[in-house]
Enzyme design. Sequence first.
Site, PDB file in Angstrom:
ATOM      1  N   HIS A   1       0.845  -1.178   0.000  1.00 55.53           N
ATOM      2  CA  HIS A   1       0.000   0.000   0.000  1.00 55.53           C
ATOM      3  C   HIS A   1       0.897   1.251   0.000  1.00 55.53           C
ATOM      4  O   HIS A   1       2.103   1.156   0.205  1.00 55.53           O
ATOM      5  CB  HIS A   1      -0.960   0.006   1.214  1.00 55.53           C
ATOM      6  CG  HIS A   1      -0.282   0.028   2.543  1.00 55.53           C
ATOM      7  ND1 HIS A   1      -0.272  -1.046   3.407  1.00 55.53           N
ATOM      8  CD2 HIS A   1       0.418   0.998   3.155  1.00 55.53           C
ATOM      9  CE1 HIS A   1       0.412  -0.727   4.485  1.00 55.53           C
ATOM     10  NE2 HIS A   1       0.847   0.513   4.368  1.00 55.53           N
TER      11      HIS A   1
HETATM   12  P1  TYD Z   1      -2.168  -3.354   7.471  1.00 57.59           P
HETATM   13  O1  TYD Z   1      -1.805  -1.914   7.398  1.00 57.59           O
HETATM   14  O2  TYD Z   1      -2.994  -3.928   6.378  1.00 57.59           O
HETATM   15  O3  TYD Z   1      -0.847  -4.226   7.627  1.00 57.59           O
HETATM   16  P2  TYD Z   1       0.425  -4.344   6.655  1.00 57.59           P
HETATM   17  O4  TYD Z   1       0.370  -3.210   5.701  1.00 57.59           O
HETATM   18  O5  TYD Z   1       1.583  -4.272   7.570  1.00 57.59           O
HETATM   19  O6  TYD Z   1       0.369  -5.643   5.970  1.00 57.59           O
HETATM   20  O7  TYD Z   1      -2.865  -3.579   8.876  1.00 57.59           O
HETATM   21  C1  TYD Z   1      -3.370  -4.839   9.266  1.00 57.59           C
HETATM   22  C2  TYD Z   1      -4.628  -4.610  10.086  1.00 57.59           C
HETATM   23  O8  TYD Z   1      -4.346  -3.883  11.279  1.00 57.59           O
HETATM   24  C3  TYD Z   1      -5.684  -3.819   9.320  1.00 57.59           C
HETATM   25  O9  TYD Z   1      -6.950  -4.387   9.620  1.00 57.59           O
HETATM   26  C4  TYD Z   1      -5.594  -2.439   9.918  1.00 57.59           C
HETATM   27  C5  TYD Z   1      -5.120  -2.697  11.336  1.00 57.59           C
HETATM   28  N1  TYD Z   1      -4.288  -1.609  11.864  1.00 57.59           N
HETATM   29  C6  TYD Z   1      -4.751  -0.818  12.899  1.00 57.59           C
HETATM   30  O10 TYD Z   1      -5.887  -0.985  13.402  1.00 57.59           O
HETATM   31  N2  TYD Z   1      -3.969   0.179  13.406  1.00 57.59           N
HETATM   32  C7  TYD Z   1      -2.731   0.402  12.897  1.00 57.59           C
HETATM   33  O11 TYD Z   1      -2.017   1.331  13.391  1.00 57.59           O
HETATM   34  C8  TYD Z   1      -2.247  -0.400  11.812  1.00 57.59           C
HETATM   35  C9  TYD Z   1      -0.882  -0.171  11.218  1.00 57.59           C
HETATM   36  C10 TYD Z   1      -3.059  -1.395  11.330  1.00 57.59           C
END
Ligand code: TYD
Length: 134
Positions: free
Chosen positions: A50
Amino acid sequence: MSLVRLVDLELLGDERGHLVVLEGSKNVEFEIKRVYYLTDTTLGTARGFHAHRKLHQIAVCVSGSCRMIMDNGVRREGVLLDSPRKAIKIPPMIWHEMHDFSRDCVLLVLANDYYDESDYIRKYHDFLDLVALR
Ligand code: TYD
């Protein structure tokens, strides 16, 4: 300019071991509002995929290693984060992916704002469209 912008963190400490300090508006160039970390990443799993519209982040493997890919829509660059002294800046509008997590990897991320799903660009074709409009 390289997409990989590393911050060389100073190693403090003594014979008892190492100590690394991250301070908002000092060696981290923004006020820190949120800290999160990734641990126990399943072997072979890649994460991220992302970009953020406005968020600034800085990431460091405080233990173990992973490979960070940075992509501005035109160019992709990768770097192995394999030291608690080696932090990487993740600015807005850079598509980023984390690969090759070692079993012991603890990836610490500092952010300048709270979690906000509307700040995420999660589809690569949306990212390319937005980059083209800039
Ligand atoms: P995501 O950003 O998709 O993880 P990555 O990019 O590292 O693979 O986040 C995973 C899940 O956690 C998603 O449901 C959003 C949640 N999340 C939060 O609630 N707070 C946060 O600060 C972060 C980074 C993620």
